[in-house]
Design a protein around this motif. Sequence first.
Motif, PDB file in Angstrom:
ATOM      1  N   THR A 115       5.152 -13.339 106.227  1.00  0.00           N
ATOM      2  CA  THR A 115       4.049 -14.176 106.712  1.00  0.00           C
ATOM      3  C   THR A 115       2.857 -13.304 107.084  1.00  0.00           C
ATOM      4  O   THR A 115       1.706 -13.622 106.733  1.00  0.00           O
ATOM      5  N   GLU A 116       3.111 -12.212 107.772  1.00  0.00           N
ATOM      6  CA  GLU A 116       2.041 -11.282 108.149  1.00  0.00           C
ATOM      7  C   GLU A 116       1.418 -10.627 106.914  1.00  0.00           C
ATOM      8  O   GLU A 116       0.197 -10.476 106.831  1.00  0.00           O
ATOM      9  N   ALA A 117       2.248 -10.251 105.952  1.00  0.00           N
ATOM     10  CA  ALA A 117       1.746  -9.615 104.732  1.00  0.00           C
ATOM     11  C   ALA A 117       0.805 -10.554 103.977  1.00  0.00           C
ATOM     12  O   ALA A 117      -0.221 -10.118 103.435  1.00  0.00           O
ATOM     13  N   LYS A 118       1.149 -11.839 103.949  1.00  0.00           N
ATOM     14  CA  LYS A 118       0.271 -12.813 103.292  1.00  0.00           C
ATOM     15  C   LYS A 118      -1.122 -12.821 103.916  1.00  0.00           C
ATOM     16  O   LYS A 118      -2.118 -12.973 103.221  1.00  0.00           O
ATOM     17  N   GLU A 160      -1.304 -14.157  93.518  1.00  0.00           N
ATOM     18  CA  GLU A 160       0.021 -14.041  92.896  1.00  0.00           C
ATOM     19  C   GLU A 160       1.039 -13.473  93.880  1.00  0.00           C
ATOM     20  O   GLU A 160       2.167 -13.971  93.962  1.00  0.00           O
ATOM     21  N   LEU A 161       0.660 -12.449  94.617  1.00  0.00           N
ATOM     22  CA  LEU A 161       1.569 -11.897  95.621  1.00  0.00           C
ATOM     23  C   LEU A 161       1.877 -12.920  96.705  1.00  0.00           C
ATOM     24  O   LEU A 161       3.022 -13.016  97.167  1.00  0.00           O
ATOM     25  N   ASN A 162       0.872 -13.675  97.112  1.00  0.00           N
ATOM     26  CA  ASN A 162       1.099 -14.699  98.128  1.00  0.00           C
ATOM     27  C   ASN A 162       2.115 -15.740  97.657  1.00  0.00           C
ATOM     28  O   ASN A 162       2.925 -16.223  98.450  1.00  0.00           O
ATOM     29  N   ARG A 163       2.097 -16.063  96.368  1.00  0.00           N
ATOM     30  CA  ARG A 163       3.088 -16.999  95.826  1.00  0.00           C
ATOM     31  C   ARG A 163       4.496 -16.395  95.909  1.00  0.00           C
ATOM     32  O   ARG A 163       5.445 -17.089  96.279  1.00  0.00           O
ATOM     33  N   LYS A 198      -3.253  -0.966  99.700  1.00  0.00           N
ATOM     34  CA  LYS A 198      -2.607  -1.804 100.710  1.00  0.00           C
ATOM     35  C   LYS A 198      -1.461  -2.631 100.104  1.00  0.00           C
ATOM     36  O   LYS A 198      -0.425  -2.796 100.722  1.00  0.00           O
ATOM     37  N   GLU A 199      -1.671  -3.134  98.888  1.00  0.00           N
ATOM     38  CA  GLU A 199      -0.642  -3.949  98.251  1.00  0.00           C
ATOM     39  C   GLU A 199       0.650  -3.163  98.083  1.00  0.00           C
ATOM     40  O   GLU A 199       1.731  -3.631  98.435  1.00  0.00           O
ATOM     41  N   GLN A 221      10.930  -4.717  91.498  1.00  0.00           N
ATOM     42  CA  GLN A 221      10.108  -4.742  90.288  1.00  0.00           C
ATOM     43  C   GLN A 221       8.620  -4.653  90.665  1.00  0.00           C
ATOM     44  O   GLN A 221       7.861  -3.892  90.040  1.00  0.00           O
ATOM     45  N   LEU A 222       8.197  -5.392  91.676  1.00  0.00           N
ATOM     46  CA  LEU A 222       6.799  -5.318  92.130  1.00  0.00           C
ATOM     47  C   LEU A 222       6.467  -3.919  92.642  1.00  0.00           C
ATOM     48  O   LEU A 222       5.377  -3.404  92.399  1.00  0.00           O
ATOM     49  N   GLN A 223       7.410  -3.323  93.339  1.00  0.00           N
ATOM     50  CA  GLN A 223       7.196  -1.967  93.862  1.00  0.00           C
ATOM     51  C   GLN A 223       6.962  -0.994  92.693  1.00  0.00           C
ATOM     52  O   GLN A 223       6.057  -0.158  92.750  1.00  0.00           O
TER      53      GLN A 223
END
Length: 148
Positions: free
Chosen positions: A26-29, A36-39, A91-92, A142-144
Amino acid sequence: MADSNYDMEPVKELIKVLNGGVDFYTEAKKKLDNIELNRVFDQMIVDKAQAISDLQPFVLIDEGEIETDSALSIDIRESYTKLVGMVSTDKEHTYISQLEEVEDKVLSKLDKALNKELPPKCKSVLLQIQTRMQACHDQMKQLQELTA
């Protein structure tokens, strides 16, 4: 005071990590502006909230109340990430890397719970959760790798 013959502490510890994960995602969002990351983060929150909901009845039966705390280790990781995120040029990737570590912690706590003697229905629920949480972990891994 426990009302069963089972040690539900591993399940409570798992719920604490899941609660911390929901808070961290929630904080990261809030900190990242990537739709896309928020999804992805929304789905992680839903999956963890469902796992918490699935496990709370076992703790409630045993302890008489639900587990609402979060794991200190996740809280510390979230604070650390906020600090690093302020000075990081990516940051991402910083958030994704730390969230992948949260996923590692979830799987570790799941393994510990599954290795304990627990009610059969609880074990069954944990196995279902393990499948979902492994998928969450794999997605964050995978995102990492993609953002490295």
